[in-house]
Write a protein that holds these residues in place. Structure first.
Motif, mmCIF file in Angstrom:
data_model
loop_
_atom_site.group_PDB
_atom_site.id
_atom_site.type_symbol
_atom_site.label_atom_id
_atom_site.label_comp_id
_atom_site.label_asym_id
_atom_site.label_seq_id
_atom_site.Cartn_x
_atom_site.Cartn_y
_atom_site.Cartn_z
ATOM 1 N N SER A 121 0.845 -1.201 0.000
ATOM 2 C CA SER A 121 0.000 0.000 0.000
ATOM 3 C C SER A 121 0.878 1.247 0.000
ATOM 4 O O SER A 121 0.764 2.115 0.872
ATOM 5 C CB SER A 121 -0.922 -0.014 1.225
ATOM 6 N N LEU A 122 1.772 1.323 -0.978
ATOM 7 C CA LEU A 122 2.709 2.445 -1.063
ATOM 8 C C LEU A 122 1.970 3.754 -1.326
ATOM 9 O O LEU A 122 0.963 3.796 -2.035
ATOM 10 C CB LEU A 122 3.728 2.203 -2.176
ATOM 11 N N LEU A 123 2.501 4.820 -0.772
ATOM 12 C CA LEU A 123 1.926 6.151 -0.929
ATOM 13 C C LEU A 123 3.042 7.163 -0.731
ATOM 14 O O LEU A 123 3.905 6.975 0.138
ATOM 15 C CB LEU A 123 0.834 6.360 0.137
ATOM 16 N N ASP A 124 3.070 8.199 -1.545
ATOM 17 C CA ASP A 124 4.054 9.259 -1.340
ATOM 18 C C ASP A 124 3.718 10.037 -0.067
ATOM 19 O O ASP A 124 2.546 10.285 0.250
ATOM 20 C CB ASP A 124 4.058 10.228 -2.521
ATOM 21 N N TRP A 125 4.761 10.437 0.659
ATOM 22 C CA TRP A 125 4.561 11.297 1.822
ATOM 23 C C TRP A 125 4.023 12.652 1.359
ATOM 24 O O TRP A 125 4.359 13.122 0.250
ATOM 25 C CB TRP A 125 5.877 11.534 2.551
ATOM 26 N N PRO A 126 3.245 13.334 2.189
ATOM 27 C CA PRO A 126 2.798 14.688 1.836
ATOM 28 C C PRO A 126 3.825 15.759 2.194
ATOM 29 O O PRO A 126 3.495 16.948 2.260
ATOM 30 C CB PRO A 126 1.514 14.839 2.653
ATOM 31 N N VAL A 127 5.055 15.345 2.460
ATOM 32 C CA VAL A 127 6.157 16.252 2.765
ATOM 33 C C VAL A 127 7.396 15.726 2.047
ATOM 34 O O VAL A 127 7.521 14.511 1.822
ATOM 35 C CB VAL A 127 6.384 16.361 4.288
#
Length: 521
Positions: A121-127
């Protein structure tokens, strides 16, 4: 000691006093904010610590009942101890070994970099790293991290010399005795290390950074800190508008309530998720801040494997700091190895009791006794690598089992992702090669044991449907609720998490202070 009234609705309540909670509390106090820190464990200090592994573990560790499920070996070997964390003032910052690598640029954007990894469940960080760099600087300076900002390195002990010689033999180039947040020379009112070899048992001298010795004393001096030990938070309450308005907590077996203007949860990935789930209400039927269904999900623990090598001559790995060396060559992204992400190799010394417990739990016979008989001739390292987030790796409430307060205990379900298995296998093969290059006569690859790096379960996300928190650790659903620990990690990266937890806490404190000034909280 300052004490604020339990009905004082102007305070910020921080649940937990570890790397995130203790740092956040100090920065808020320095800005004139009234802070109540509720810590579930006792207030232990240097003179209280036992330099003996099992007594120290029983004194410090979070041993409240937990249950496990899933295929990971810890569920078999340590079914009620999935994590090796601390229940005391200072939290696990009093137990950590001090390694302080930063996350790499691509590790903040793994979904973009790795693409679609099946089952993850990879997701880019919002930072981004660029946004985090000044906060990393702040964290490194306040922690006195070696090899950074002019701070001198730790001396090389024998365990490191074996590691470094092996690294050179096999062609690695990025190895050093740090960065570590243990003083090589006096700094910030803390002494230089005396190389006593005890770290996981609590640092008696205070040479190692922890919130116990570095952040909370400074916060106390402001007069704005109300630190309450032995106070277990059971629920976060909210008003009709859905804003957090206080917490319910047990103190001495008595249920009490502390009002709050803002609530910041820093109980660690297991307890933070558990608390939000326990704080459900008709308005939040699936748990507080859980409209996305993501609370408790995407738990990560790093690879958590080790290699111990035996030599013909004594090494005395226990002399000097527990961790005082890192090899970073394998920490980069090279998919030709058969996996995404990377891993660090970090020196690790366990005493005979812990080595017996963790080398191969349940083993017996000549192969096992050979490990213990060779203790003085042993060198050791820890493999710290990125594990894949999976939505099915999660913390839930086990309503069939209750803790000492009558609350459902957390159940931790975990299955290794195939990428984790491939990385661990590769790492064990190459650490064995490193040690054999300098004459090892035997190498033991240990399986994963209770996690000290606990991440995820309330991850940050740009979109509310993808996670629990925004880029400042603020709940998407509850405007005055924040999370301030490793739970916020969107993905795990290869680096030890504490430096990033501290940097994020500094950034979060800055944001909360500004929002309070503007009247937005």
């Amino acid at each position: 000691m300052t004490r604020f009234d339990n009905d004082d609705a102007d305070v910020v309540v921080v649940v937990g006093s570890g790397a995130g909670g203790g740092t956040l509390a100090n920065d808020l106090c320095q800005a004139g904010v009234k802070v109540v820190v509720l810590e579930a464990g006792p207030h232990l200090t240097g003179p209280d610590y036992h330099n003996d592994e099992w007594p120290a573990f029983n004194q410090m560790a979070w041993t409240d009942m937990r249950t496990t499920s899933g295929s990971f070996r810890v569920a078999r070997d340590f079914p009620h101890l999935p994590a090796w964390t601390v229940k005391a003032v200072g939290g696990t910052s009093t137990h950590w070994a001090g390694a302080c690598p930063r996350l790499k640029d691509y590790e903040f954007k793994t979904r973009t970099t790795y693409g679609d990894v099946d089952g993850a469940s990879l997701l880019d960080w919002p930072v981004t790293l660029q946004e985090m760099e000044p906060y990393y600087d702040n964290a490194e300076i306040r922690m006195g991290v070696t090899h950074r900002h002019g701070r001198p390195p730790l001396p090389a002990n024998n365990n490191y010399k074996v590691l470094a010689n092996g690294a050179q033999k096999v062609g690695y180039q990025q190895y050093a005795t740090g960065p570590y947040a243990t003083n090589a020379t006096p700094y910030d009112g803390r002494p230089a290390t005396n190389q006593d070899g005890f770290n996981f048992q609590g640092d008696k001298t205070g040479a190692k950074w922890s919130t116990l010795v570095a952040e909370l004393p400074k916060a106390e001096k402001t007069g704005n800190l109300d630190l309450r030990a032995d106070c277990h938070v059971a629920q976060i309450s909210h008003d009709r508008a859905g804003k957090a308005d206080g917490v319910l907590y047990f103190e001495g077996g008595v249920l009490k309530r502390q009002a709050a203007r803002v609530v910041c949860v820093a109980g660690g990935a297991i307890e933070t998720a558990r608390l939000l789930l326990l704080s459900g209400s008709p308005q939040f039927p699936d748990g507080l801040a859980n409209s996305s269904g993501q609370v408790g999900r995407n738990y990560m623990r790093h690879l958590t494997g080790s290699s111990y090598a035996r030599f013909e001559q004594p090494v005395h790995m226990y002399r000097g700091e527990t961790m005082a060396g890192i090899v970073a060559d394998e920490a980069g992204l090279r998919t030709e190895r058969g996996f995404v992400g990377g891993y660090y190799m970090e020196t690790l010394s366990l005493g005979p009791a812990f080595l017996a417990a963790f080398a191969d739990p349940g083993a017996w016979g000549p192969g096992f006794t050979e490990i213990l008989d060779g203790y003085e001739n042993t060198a050791g390292l820890w493999i710290v690598g990125e594990d894949m987030p999976q939505s099915t790796n999660r913390v839930t409430l086990n309503t069939d089992v209750k803790d000492q307060h009558g609350l459902p205990v957390p159940n931790l379900h975990f299955d290794d992702h195939p990428n984790d298995v491939a990385m661990r296998t590769y790492a064990h093969e190459h650490t064995a090669e490193l040690y054999r290059s300098v004459g090892a006569v035997g190498v033991t690859a240990t399986p994963p044991y209770p996690a000290t790096h606990n991440m995820g379960t309330t991850r940050m996300s740009a979109k509310p449907e993808d996670g629990v928190l925004n880029a400042y650790g603020r709940a998407h659903d509850v405007p005055n609720l924040f999370v301030s620990d490793g739970s916020v990690f969107t993905t795990g990266a290869a680096a030890n998490p504490t430096l990033t937890i501290v940097a994020l806490a500094v950034r979060q404190a800055e944001h909360i202070i500004e929002q309070l000034r503007l009247g937005a909280l």
